[in-house]
Motif scaffolding. Sequence first.
Motif, short mmCIF file in Angstrom:
data_model
loop_
_atom_site.label_atom_id
_atom_site.label_comp_id
_atom_site.label_asym_id
_atom_site.label_seq_id
_atom_site.Cartn_x
_atom_site.Cartn_y
_atom_site.Cartn_z
N ALA A 235 -3.74 12.83 26.35
CA ALA A 235 -4.84 13.32 25.85
C ALA A 235 -6.09 13.48 26.94
O ALA A 235 -7.15 14.00 26.77
CB ALA A 235 -5.44 12.60 24.70
N HIS A 236 -5.74 13.12 28.28
CA HIS A 236 -6.92 13.07 29.32
C HIS A 236 -6.83 14.49 29.98
O HIS A 236 -5.97 14.50 31.16
CB HIS A 236 -6.41 12.05 30.05
N ALA A 237 -7.28 15.57 29.47
CA ALA A 237 -7.17 16.97 30.15
C ALA A 237 -7.71 17.07 31.63
O ALA A 237 -7.02 17.57 32.29
CB ALA A 237 -7.90 17.72 29.18
N ALA A 238 -8.79 16.32 31.66
CA ALA A 238 -9.30 16.37 33.15
C ALA A 238 -8.26 15.74 34.29
O ALA A 238 -8.19 16.06 35.27
CB ALA A 238 -10.48 15.75 33.34
N LEU A 239 -7.62 14.58 33.57
CA LEU A 239 -6.81 14.07 34.53
C LEU A 239 -5.50 14.86 34.85
O LEU A 239 -5.01 15.14 36.15
CB LEU A 239 -6.35 12.59 34.20
#
Length: 369
Positions: A235-239
């Motif tokens: 769910a960590h789109a930026a990562l």
Amino acid sequence: MDHAPSDLRAVPCMLMRGGTSRGPFFVESDLPADPAQRDRLLLAAMGSPDPRQIDGLGGAHPLTSKVGIVRRSTTPGVDLDFLFAQLQPDGDTVDVTPNCGNMLAAVLPFALERGLLPTGHGMGEGFTTARILTLNTGMRCDVTMPTPEGRLQYTGTARIDGVPGTAAPVSIAFLETAGSVCPSLLPSGRARDRIDVPGLGTVEATLIDNGMPMVLVRAADFGITGRENVAELNAHAALKEKLEALRLTCGPLMGLGDVKAKNYPKMCLVAAPKEGGAIATRCFIPHVCHDAIGVLAAVTVATACVLEGSITQGIAAVPAGRTKAVSVEHPTGEFSVELEVDGQQVTRAALLRTARPIMRGEVLVPDLG
């Protein structure tokens, strides 16, 4: 059993679990010889492209969107040839460039089930060993499974994290893995690189291939602990955007060219171990966080742990001695790799998996001509 005639094509296959992966296995001669026709058949068999793979055998996840193709080998000193194919639930590509050590664990039992080994090939000696050539990269290994009194044994006490229950052990001893896809073990010639990534800045990483091309980075450098669960990381789109930018930059540096459409290199975030292992990992394959870790990814990470100067230095807890049992922690447990080390050279890698057939039969696909 009699079947009503239809306009569907029936192709013999066995649904196999190999390690923490799953997919249909085929005898090569049961598939079209033309690679393009073969790939169209495999896409139809798996139900791709569709996120649910509702019209095929795929399990709506990269780990259950895999295919094994096996034949009796004509290469001197080799018993079986294995071609691994990676499909994606929502993609229309069939990638036969990488290896898969988990699916590799199912090759020997499938071959014995289908009679691909010569009669009496060790079946009455308690164990059967076969030398297998992975056609994807030319990697060879010796695989052994129990066959007491000439009978395949799938039940047992061996346990691997990521698979419920216990089963009979399947041991894999890799004969040559360094530079399986890349030009060498360390394709940049260094154990650690400082890489300038557009929009991200400078990142320290280890670019390595001991069976699987991988980019290893410290989790802390990306603002995480490396102990997050799979759902959090997915769910960590930026990562994921940062990891993909790094992956695309590393592809040419590893001799892999443009990797935008490729399933490698895999990306691995490393951190200090938490459960008494050697290293903690969170791997992306390459865009989805792995629930565990791939076999050859574990071999490659373990190798990085014993190389002086790699990104794991100061993080990994590696046992002393020439033969090292390196425990690689992952989101659902750990994966132990046995390495024999001579200075900065890894001379042997071995590990244990389990495998079993789930279903025998035919997959029905439209007649694609």
